[in-house]
Scaffold this motif. Structure first.
Motif, PDB file in Angstrom:
ATOM      1  N   MET A   1       0.844  -1.195   0.000  1.00 17.31           N
ATOM      2  CA  MET A   1       0.000   0.000   0.000  1.00 17.31           C
ATOM      3  C   MET A   1       0.882   1.249   0.000  1.00 17.31           C
ATOM      4  O   MET A   1       1.893   1.315   0.677  1.00 17.31           O
ATOM      5  CB  MET A   1      -0.903  -0.029   1.235  1.00 17.31           C
ATOM      6  CG  MET A   1      -1.843   1.133   1.321  1.00 17.31           C
ATOM      7  SD  MET A   1      -2.997   0.878   2.685  1.00 17.31           S
ATOM      8  CE  MET A   1      -3.728   2.463   2.703  1.00 17.31           C
ATOM      9  N   ALA A   2       0.493   2.255  -0.755  1.00 19.27           N
ATOM     10  CA  ALA A   2       1.265   3.490  -0.862  1.00 19.27           C
ATOM     11  C   ALA A   2       1.251   4.234   0.470  1.00 19.27           C
ATOM     12  O   ALA A   2       0.308   4.141   1.246  1.00 19.27           O
ATOM     13  CB  ALA A   2       0.681   4.370  -1.961  1.00 19.27           C
ATOM     14  N   ASP A   3       2.309   4.985   0.717  1.00 22.55           N
ATOM     15  CA  ASP A   3       2.418   5.798   1.917  1.00 22.55           C
ATOM     16  C   ASP A   3       1.653   7.099   1.676  1.00 22.55           C
ATOM     17  O   ASP A   3       2.167   8.025   1.067  1.00 22.55           O
ATOM     18  CB  ASP A   3       3.895   6.061   2.214  1.00 22.55           C
ATOM     19  CG  ASP A   3       4.084   6.870   3.480  1.00 22.55           C
ATOM     20  OD1 ASP A   3       3.214   6.787   4.366  1.00 22.55           O
ATOM     21  OD2 ASP A   3       5.103   7.578   3.572  1.00 22.55           O
ATOM     22  N   VAL A   4       0.402   7.148   2.130  1.00 28.34           N
ATOM     23  CA  VAL A   4      -0.449   8.311   1.921  1.00 28.34           C
ATOM     24  C   VAL A   4      -0.327   9.207   3.147  1.00 28.34           C
ATOM     25  O   VAL A   4      -0.446   8.735   4.279  1.00 28.34           O
ATOM     26  CB  VAL A   4      -1.920   7.890   1.686  1.00 28.34           C
ATOM     27  CG1 VAL A   4      -2.814   9.095   1.558  1.00 28.34           C
ATOM     28  CG2 VAL A   4      -2.016   7.023   0.449  1.00 28.34           C
ATOM     29  N   PRO A   5      -0.056  10.495   2.962  1.00 26.61           N
ATOM     30  CA  PRO A   5       0.121  11.383   4.113  1.00 26.61           C
ATOM     31  C   PRO A   5      -1.174  11.577   4.890  1.00 26.61           C
ATOM     32  O   PRO A   5      -2.265  11.439   4.346  1.00 26.61           O
ATOM     33  CB  PRO A   5       0.565  12.698   3.479  1.00 26.61           C
ATOM     34  CG  PRO A   5       0.192  12.625   2.059  1.00 26.61           C
ATOM     35  CD  PRO A   5       0.087  11.173   1.694  1.00 26.61           C
ATOM     36  N   SER A   6      -1.019  11.849   6.182  1.00 30.99           N
ATOM     37  CA  SER A   6      -2.193  12.268   6.952  1.00 30.99           C
ATOM     38  C   SER A   6      -2.264  13.781   6.805  1.00 30.99           C
ATOM     39  O   SER A   6      -1.238  14.455   6.698  1.00 30.99           O
ATOM     40  CB  SER A   6      -2.053  11.865   8.417  1.00 30.99           C
ATOM     41  OG  SER A   6      -0.983  12.551   9.016  1.00 30.99           O
ATOM     42  N   TRP A   7      -3.452  14.305   6.775  1.00 35.08           N
ATOM     43  CA  TRP A   7      -3.627  15.729   6.489  1.00 35.08           C
ATOM     44  C   TRP A   7      -3.935  16.477   7.768  1.00 35.08           C
ATOM     45  O   TRP A   7      -4.872  16.145   8.472  1.00 35.08           O
ATOM     46  CB  TRP A   7      -4.738  15.909   5.451  1.00 35.08           C
ATOM     47  CG  TRP A   7      -4.414  15.154   4.217  1.00 35.08           C
ATOM     48  CD1 TRP A   7      -4.949  13.962   3.815  1.00 35.08           C
ATOM     49  CD2 TRP A   7      -3.417  15.479   3.253  1.00 35.08           C
ATOM     50  NE1 TRP A   7      -4.357  13.551   2.652  1.00 35.08           N
ATOM     51  CE2 TRP A   7      -3.414  14.459   2.280  1.00 35.08           C
ATOM     52  CE3 TRP A   7      -2.528  16.537   3.106  1.00 35.08           C
ATOM     53  CZ2 TRP A   7      -2.567  14.470   1.173  1.00 35.08           C
ATOM     54  CZ3 TRP A   7      -1.683  16.548   2.009  1.00 35.08           C
ATOM     55  CH2 TRP A   7      -1.714  15.525   1.063  1.00 35.08           C
ATOM     56  N   THR A   8      -3.145  17.485   8.054  1.00 39.04           N
ATOM     57  CA  THR A   8      -3.332  18.325   9.230  1.00 39.04           C
ATOM     58  C   THR A   8      -3.826  19.675   8.751  1.00 39.04           C
ATOM     59  O   THR A   8      -3.132  20.353   8.000  1.00 39.04           O
ATOM     60  CB  THR A   8      -1.995  18.500   9.976  1.00 39.04           C
ATOM     61  OG1 THR A   8      -1.499  17.216  10.309  1.00 39.04           O
ATOM     62  CG2 THR A   8      -2.185  19.311  11.239  1.00 39.04           C
ATOM     63  N   TRP A   9      -5.004  20.031   9.179  1.00 38.39           N
ATOM     64  CA  TRP A   9      -5.574  21.312   8.755  1.00 38.39           C
ATOM     65  C   TRP A   9      -5.366  22.325   9.850  1.00 38.39           C
ATOM     66  O   TRP A   9      -5.720  22.110  10.991  1.00 38.39           O
ATOM     67  CB  TRP A   9      -7.070  21.157   8.452  1.00 38.39           C
ATOM     68  CG  TRP A   9      -7.338  20.009   7.554  1.00 38.39           C
ATOM     69  CD1 TRP A   9      -8.050  18.895   7.849  1.00 38.39           C
ATOM     70  CD2 TRP A   9      -6.871  19.818   6.219  1.00 38.39           C
ATOM     71  NE1 TRP A   9      -8.065  18.043   6.784  1.00 38.39           N
ATOM     72  CE2 TRP A   9      -7.342  18.586   5.773  1.00 38.39           C
ATOM     73  CE3 TRP A   9      -6.093  20.583   5.363  1.00 38.39           C
ATOM     74  CZ2 TRP A   9      -7.074  18.093   4.508  1.00 38.39           C
ATOM     75  CZ3 TRP A   9      -5.817  20.085   4.104  1.00 38.39           C
ATOM     76  CH2 TRP A   9      -6.315  18.865   3.693  1.00 38.39           C
ATOM     77  N   LEU A  10      -4.823  23.451   9.480  1.00 38.46           N
ATOM     78  CA  LEU A  10      -4.603  24.518  10.442  1.00 38.46           C
ATOM     79  C   LEU A  10      -5.807  25.427  10.557  1.00 38.46           C
ATOM     80  O   LEU A  10      -6.145  25.879  11.619  1.00 38.46           O
ATOM     81  CB  LEU A  10      -3.395  25.358  10.022  1.00 38.46           C
ATOM     82  CG  LEU A  10      -2.060  24.637  10.026  1.00 38.46           C
ATOM     83  CD1 LEU A  10      -0.972  25.538   9.462  1.00 38.46           C
ATOM     84  CD2 LEU A  10      -1.717  24.214  11.430  1.00 38.46           C
TER      85      LEU A  10
END
Length: 188
Positions: A1-10
């Motif tokens: 599985m691809a390394d998908v980033p986790s998204w941090t919303w400011l």
């Protein structure tokens, strides 16, 4: 599985979420949108100003980055980090012109809705609306815009107070620790 980033919303502002897909690891900038899977993940997580396409292609990734990069440079320039480049503004204006909209009367008093002129492709409309979000920040709130210069961040954010230097407490702590380590024991 691809390394998908986790998204941090400011902020939850689509314009900032759009450009903050470039982050820092230490002082090195890192691109978070490299593949269709990365873009697909971001589209699933982001508060989008238009519906997303069902499928994302390599071409969509290139188009996304071709708009995001000039938007990032313009917003950084507005925050005092870089020079304003009219050609970058031209790229955003081209995206806006690719899917023009009219502000139509909504379903009741005081309501309006943006409606595209014609039938643009969903991704073209999404990019145009992201360009519109960037335009709105540049026009309405450039003085509150700031760049978090903490190691490992580099994201744009809106200041909540005039002297705010970092996007949040963790970044402020990292910046203080970095400054302390750079001073060294002899300078303390």
């Amino acid at each position: 599985m691809a390394d998908v980033p986790s998204w941090t919303w400011l902020e939850g502002w689509p314009a900032l979420d759009f450009v903050n897909t470039v982050i820092r690891r230490g002082w090195q900038e890192v691109e978070l949108i490299r593949t269709p899977a990365d873009l697909d993940s971001w589209l699933d997580a982001a508060a989008l100003p238009a519906s997303r396409p069902e499928q994302v292609t390599e071409s969509d990734v290139r188009d996304f980055l071709a708009l995001r990069d000039p938007a990032l440079r313009l917003l950084r320039a507005a925050s005092g980090h870089g020079k304003w480049d009219a050609s970058d503004a031209g790229v955003l204006n081209e995206a806006l012109a690719a899917a023009p909209e009219v502000l139509a009367i909504g379903d009741g008093p005081g309501l309006a809705e943006a409606r595209p002129v014609g039938s643009p492709e969903p991704f073209t409309l999404l990019l145009a609306r992201l360009a519109g979000e960037v335009r709105d920040v540049l026009v309405s709130a450039p003085s509150e815009l700031a760049l978090c210069d903490a190691p490992g961040c580099g994201q744009l954010f809106f200041r909540r107070r005039p002297n705010q230097a970092w996007c949040g407490t963790p970044c402020g702590n990292r910046a203080r620790v970095d400054r302390h380590h750079r001073k060294g024991p002899a300078d303390a």
